[in-house]
Design a protein around this motif. Structure first.
Motif, PDB file in Angstrom:
ATOM      1  N   VAL A   1       0.713  -1.145   0.013  1.00 46.33           N
ATOM      2  CA  VAL A   1      -0.112   0.046   0.109  1.00 46.33           C
ATOM      3  C   VAL A   1       0.677   1.399   0.004  1.00 46.33           C
ATOM      4  CG1 VAL A   1      -1.804   1.215   1.158  1.00 46.33           C
ATOM      5  CG2 VAL A   1      -1.600  -1.387   1.445  1.00 46.33           C
ATOM      6  N   PRO A   2       0.990   2.187  -0.922  1.00 44.53           N
ATOM      7  CA  PRO A   2       1.443   3.415  -1.082  1.00 44.53           C
ATOM      8  C   PRO A   2       1.189   4.289   0.178  1.00 44.53           C
ATOM      9  CG  PRO A   2       0.092   3.366  -2.911  1.00 44.53           C
ATOM     10  CD  PRO A   2       0.044   2.046  -2.193  1.00 44.53           C
ATOM     11  N   GLY A   3       2.315   4.921   0.607  1.00 46.54           N
ATOM     12  CA  GLY A   3       1.972   5.901   1.444  1.00 46.54           C
ATOM     13  C   GLY A   3       1.893   5.323   3.173  1.00 46.54           C
ATOM     14  N   TYR A   4       1.985   4.016   3.298  1.00 42.55           N
ATOM     15  CA  TYR A   4       2.060   3.660   4.519  1.00 42.55           C
ATOM     16  C   TYR A   4       2.993   2.769   4.847  1.00 42.55           C
ATOM     17  CZ  TYR A   4      -2.894   4.761   4.732  1.00 42.55           C
ATOM     18  OH  TYR A   4      -4.204   5.499   4.485  1.00 42.55           O
ATOM     19  N   LYS A   5       3.412   2.564   6.272  1.00 43.87           N
ATOM     20  CA  LYS A   5       4.598   1.855   6.549  1.00 43.87           C
ATOM     21  C   LYS A   5       4.511   0.975   7.820  1.00 43.87           C
ATOM     22  CE  LYS A   5       8.206   3.957   8.461  1.00 43.87           C
ATOM     23  NZ  LYS A   5       9.220   5.035   8.368  1.00 43.87           N
ATOM     24  N   THR A   6       5.173   0.147   8.195  1.00 45.13           N
ATOM     25  CA  THR A   6       5.378  -0.534   9.510  1.00 45.13           C
ATOM     26  C   THR A   6       6.571   0.273  10.127  1.00 45.13           C
ATOM     27  OG1 THR A   6       6.957  -2.048   8.668  1.00 45.13           O
ATOM     28  CG2 THR A   6       4.623  -2.649   9.004  1.00 45.13           C
ATOM     29  N   ALA A   7       6.610   0.675  11.355  1.00 47.24           N
ATOM     30  CA  ALA A   7       7.725   1.401  12.323  1.00 47.24           C
ATOM     31  C   ALA A   7       7.510   0.569  13.472  1.00 47.24           C
ATOM     32  CB  ALA A   7       7.376   2.654  12.233  1.00 47.24           C
ATOM     33  N   TRP A   8       7.531  -0.811  13.604  1.00 44.26           N
ATOM     34  CA  TRP A   8       7.579  -1.827  14.716  1.00 44.26           C
ATOM     35  C   TRP A   8       8.726  -1.425  15.792  1.00 44.26           C
ATOM     36  CZ3 TRP A   8       4.704  -6.694  12.342  1.00 44.26           C
ATOM     37  CH2 TRP A   8       3.725  -6.514  11.790  1.00 44.26           C
TER      38      TRP A   8
END
Length: 291
Positions: free
Chosen positions: A169-176
């Motif tokens: 999905v463009p524009g989203y990320k994981t930052a776990w």
């Protein structure tokens, strides 16, 4: 990427009831892990990412059950494989209330998204599902947090494994990340897996006392559109990142204050395309304390 806020520091925010290693000391971009001067690459996944909003991959391919029991040097303190169905708006509910909480109502790191677990988080078909998307002009994101003996907070040193996948999905990320219980960034920060959902999986260790510097920065070259197990091993002698059991980065720099895991899933540096939507799925989570 450090959180913009935590539930305890935001007014009105509430809690829900190929092997390569490198050590670098590069300044981070303002406000987060940034762009390191040196990265590593390996384990490249050449499969084509799924388009945004595509149907999710099968949740639990054969032979991938959650790990049960202690490991040499580690005592298992929590394992969750999400076997109890919870509809959207119902998480954590009675089934998970003693084991999970999360951010609610705060803006995410970029400031563009809002943590809305009631609109994002559900459990179905054996996975914890985070459905990121825009509604009413607001990007909706989530940051589930596993609890320690039913309480908010973590411990000093541990092993954290998560089996997950994501739509590209463009524009989203994981930052776990492992975030300090003190809510003080200078105590350090550990991020893995971090990366745009339509990019590759990165990892960072922020240097305690100078968190704007990366003690470790790694780009695995792997995309998260297939199932992977991401593991952080945090010991007094250093931090290691493993992907599918293979070491992808390590550093002798190690935070020495209590930290807790946050599955921070958020916008990536700004407002995503309005039509961007898809799922981040978590098959299981397993946490261990150092013996």
């Amino acid at each position: 990427m450090r959180p913009r806020t935590s539930p305890r520091s935001v007014a009105g925010a509430a809690l829900l009831a190929a092997t390569v290693a490198v050590v670098v000391a590069a300044p981070a971009d303002a406000g987060g892990a940034g762009r390191p001067a040196t990265v590593t690459r390996g384990l490249r996944d050449v499969r084509t990412p799924a388009p945004a909003g595509a149907p999710a991959a099968p949740a639990t391919p054969q032979g991938t059950g959650a790990p049960r029991g202690d490991l040499p040097g580690w005592r298992q303190v929590l394992v969750d494989d999400f076997t109890t169905y919870v509809p959207l708006g119902g998480f954590p509910g009675p089934a998970y209330a003693g084991r999970w909480t999360g951010y609610d109502g705060a803006h995410d790191t970029s400031g563009a998204g809002t943590y809305r677990p009631a609109r994002v988080v559900s459990v179905d078909d054996g996975v914890l599902d985070l459905h990121v998307r825009t509604e009413g002009g607001t990007p909706l994101v989530a940051a589930p947090v596993p609890l320690r003996d039913g309480q908010w907070g973590g411990w000093t040193y541990g092993r954290y494994s998560v089996r997950y996948r994501a739509d590209a999905v463009p524009g989203y990320k994981t930052a776990w990340l492992l975030w300090p219980d003190s809510d003080d960034w200078s105590d350090g920060e550990v991020d893995f897996p971090e990366g745009d959902l339509d990019g590759t999986v990165h990892g960072f260790v922020h240097r305690p006392g100078a968190p704007e510097q990366n003690a470790l920065a790694v780009d695995t070259g792997v995309r998260a559109t297939d199932w992977h197990v991401a593991t952080v091993e945090w010991r007094p002698e250093g931090v290691r990142f493993l992907l599918d059991g293979v070491l992808v980065g390590s550093t002798p720099v190690s935070p020495d204050r209590p930290m807790h895991l946050v599955l921070q899933t958020e916008t990536s540096g700004g407002t995503p395309p309005a039509g961007a939507a898809g799922h981040v799925q978590v098959d299981w989570v397993a946490l261990y304390r150092l013996v």
